[in-house]
Scaffold this motif. Structure first.
Motif, mmCIF file in Angstrom:
data_model
loop_
_atom_site.group_PDB
_atom_site.id
_atom_site.type_symbol
_atom_site.label_atom_id
_atom_site.label_comp_id
_atom_site.label_asym_id
_atom_site.label_seq_id
_atom_site.Cartn_x
_atom_site.Cartn_y
_atom_site.Cartn_z
ATOM 1 N N VAL A 180 0.843 -1.201 0.000
ATOM 2 C CA VAL A 180 0.000 0.000 0.000
ATOM 3 C C VAL A 180 0.876 1.248 0.000
ATOM 4 N N CYS A 181 1.925 1.261 0.813
ATOM 5 C CA CYS A 181 2.847 2.403 0.827
ATOM 6 C C CYS A 181 3.495 2.602 -0.538
ATOM 7 N N ALA A 182 3.843 1.505 -1.205
ATOM 8 C CA ALA A 182 4.453 1.619 -2.527
ATOM 9 C C ALA A 182 3.473 2.209 -3.532
ATOM 10 N N VAL A 183 2.214 1.799 -3.474
ATOM 11 C CA VAL A 183 1.208 2.321 -4.404
ATOM 12 C C VAL A 183 0.971 3.802 -4.150
ATOM 13 N N VAL A 184 0.869 4.204 -2.894
ATOM 14 C CA VAL A 184 0.648 5.616 -2.555
ATOM 15 C C VAL A 184 1.846 6.453 -2.989
ATOM 16 N N THR A 185 3.056 5.984 -2.721
ATOM 17 C CA THR A 185 4.248 6.728 -3.119
ATOM 18 C C THR A 185 4.325 6.857 -4.640
ATOM 19 N N ARG A 186 3.977 5.805 -5.345
ATOM 20 C CA ARG A 186 3.996 5.849 -6.808
ATOM 21 C C ARG A 186 2.979 6.841 -7.342
ATOM 22 N N SER A 187 1.800 6.849 -6.735
ATOM 23 C CA SER A 187 0.759 7.771 -7.214
ATOM 24 C C SER A 187 1.156 9.222 -6.903
ATOM 25 N N LEU A 188 1.829 9.449 -5.785
ATOM 26 C CA LEU A 188 2.278 10.813 -5.462
ATOM 27 C C LEU A 188 3.354 11.280 -6.409
ATOM 28 N N LEU A 189 4.229 10.382 -6.808
ATOM 29 C CA LEU A 189 5.335 10.769 -7.673
ATOM 30 C C LEU A 189 4.891 10.958 -9.127
ATOM 31 N N THR A 190 3.852 10.282 -9.566
ATOM 32 C CA THR A 190 3.421 10.394 -10.968
ATOM 33 C C THR A 190 2.475 11.572 -11.179
ATOM 34 N N ARG A 191 1.891 12.191 -10.168
ATOM 35 C CA ARG A 191 0.992 13.338 -10.333
ATOM 36 C C ARG A 191 1.773 14.580 -10.738
#
Length: 101
Positions: free
Chosen positions: A89-100
């Motif tokens: 879950v942390c990886a998915v959230v971090t990925r979504s924050l970095l791609t925005r």
């Protein structure tokens, strides 16, 4: 250098001695008396006597050990799965924050 060097056995030099001649001897039995064997003390150890109560207690203790070990193993597996899920879950959230951005 890379070839193995096989040692050679040195050949005997000079005259070889002839084997010694062994003459047979006669064996005469001696008149001996056999000593009296001392009696060996026997050690009596008590045998393990199992009663139905002790058998039931052993079965109950074995069952309890199996249940406790099983509960510990299941809880460890649950802890590993929860940790893996939270990391995912942390990886998915971090990925979504970095791609925005």
């Amino acid at each position: 250098m890379f070839r193995p060097k096989i040692p050679t056995m040195p050949q005997p030099t000079g005259l070889a001695t002839s084997p010694a001649i062994v003459e047979p001897t006669t064996v005469t039995p001696a008149s001996s008396t056999t000593p009296q064997a001392s009696p060996v003390p026997t050690v009596t150890r008590p045998a393990i006597h199992t009663t139905p109560g002790t058998v039931l207690a052993l079965v109950g203790a074995g069952t309890a050990v199996v249940l406790v070990v099983g509960a510990v193993l299941v809880s460890m597996l649950l802890a590993v799965t929860l940790t893996a899920t939270s990391v995912a879950v942390c990886a998915v959230v971090t990925r979504s924050l970095l791609t925005r951005r």
